[in-house]
Write a protein that holds these residues in place. Structure first.
Motif: not given
Ligand code: G1P
Length: 272
Positions: A15, A129, A132, A167-169, A188-189, A201-203, A205, A229
């Motif tokens: 991306r 993640l 984020d 776009r998110w969980g 998920e999404k 969900i923001i990255g 956990y 997820t």
């Molecule tokens: C991942 C998770 C998703 C979460 C997101 C946050 O998705 O699978 O649940 O909401 O990170 O950034 P990705 O960004 O890898 O598509």
């Protein structure tokens, strides 16, 4: 006590092309500092003392960034630049804390987490993640506080615009308090129709080590990948407690080109 953090870094960064064709996205600078260093600093300030990086052969420059001793030594020998000496001390500090595991094909976040199993010492650990960024308030610190109160797993969450839920969980919630709630389910999404809320969900956990057994039992999901997820979902169904921490900080999406550009601007603004 949460002392270990795992950071999945094996993603291809498609991306963010063309910036990521040579350089890992996690090393791209945001206002003069690699994205990854913001994540490490957040963890350090929250009391984390050990990092497990999941990288791939293609992203070996992440290892080099922290282990380029000879390069620093040569330069410092030639000129005793204070700033460079400080930077060198910083990477030496990180060196003692970082371990590496490899994920050479993109099999998903669940697969990345499973590869860290042999290093995890306690019942709970943190996962971040690096796409984020959360600035202004330390999100990991808030989550550790909530974990101490509830003794459960914790996921960082914020309300997002309904039209962006796919776009998110997305979390389904019960017993909502001012800054947190218990998680009933996670999707998920989802499509707008199927989204149980607009809490995304923001990255960040805090996961129980029971997650490893769950991941092992999973079959590949969306896109042929093993999704964290899905493992969280089965733990919730088995009555493990998960909480959503509605964090106070400002969220910056560094996973897309436009988000990345905006992150630099936002962080710069905050400094003035
Ligand atoms: C991942 C998770 C998703 C979460 C997101 C946050 O998705 O699978 O649940 O909401 O990170 O950034 P990705 O960004 O890898 O598509």
């Amino acid at each position: 006590m949460i002392k270990q953090a795992i950071i999945p870094l094996a993603g291809l960064g498609t991306r963010m092309l063309p910036l990521t064709s040579v350089m890992p996205k996690e090393l791209l600078p945001i206002n003069g500092k690699p994205n990854l260093e913001y994540i490490l600093e957040e963890c350090l300030n929250a009391g984390v003392r050990e990092f497990i990086f999941i990288i791939s052969k293609k992203k070996s420059s992440i290892k080099k960034y922290f282990f380029n001793d000879n390069f620093y030594k040569k330069i410092i020998k030639k000129k005793k630049d204070k700033r460079i000496i400080e930077e060198y001390k910083k990477i030496k500090k990180y060196q003692k804390m970082i371990k590496f595991v490899y994920q050479n094909s993109p099999k998903g976040t669940g697969d990345a987490v499973l590869r860290c199993r042999k290093f995890i010492k306690n019942k709970f650990f943190l996962m971040l993640l690096p796409d984020d960024l959360i600035v202004k308030h330390n999100c990991s610190k808030e989550m550790i506080r909530l974990h101490k109160i509830t003794n459960g797993s914790v996921i960082a969450t914020k309300r997002v615009k309904r039209k962006t839920v796919s776009r998110w969980g997305i979390l389904s919630l019960k017993n909502k308090k001012k800054s947190y709630f218990q998680i009933n389910d996670v999707v998920e999404k989802p499509s707008i129709k199927k989204a149980p809320s607009n809490f995304a969900i923001i990255g960040r956990y805090i996961l129980t080590s029971k997650i490893f057994g769950e991941i092992k039992r999973l079959k590949p999901g969306q896109g042929g990948e093993i999704h964290i997820t899905d493992a969280i979902k089965s733990l919730i169904y088995k009555k493990n407690k998960f909480y959503g921490n509605i964090f106070k900080g400002k969220y910056l999406d560094c996973g897309t080109l436009s988000g990345y550009i905006d992150s630099g601007i936002q962080i710069n603004k905050g400094k003035k």
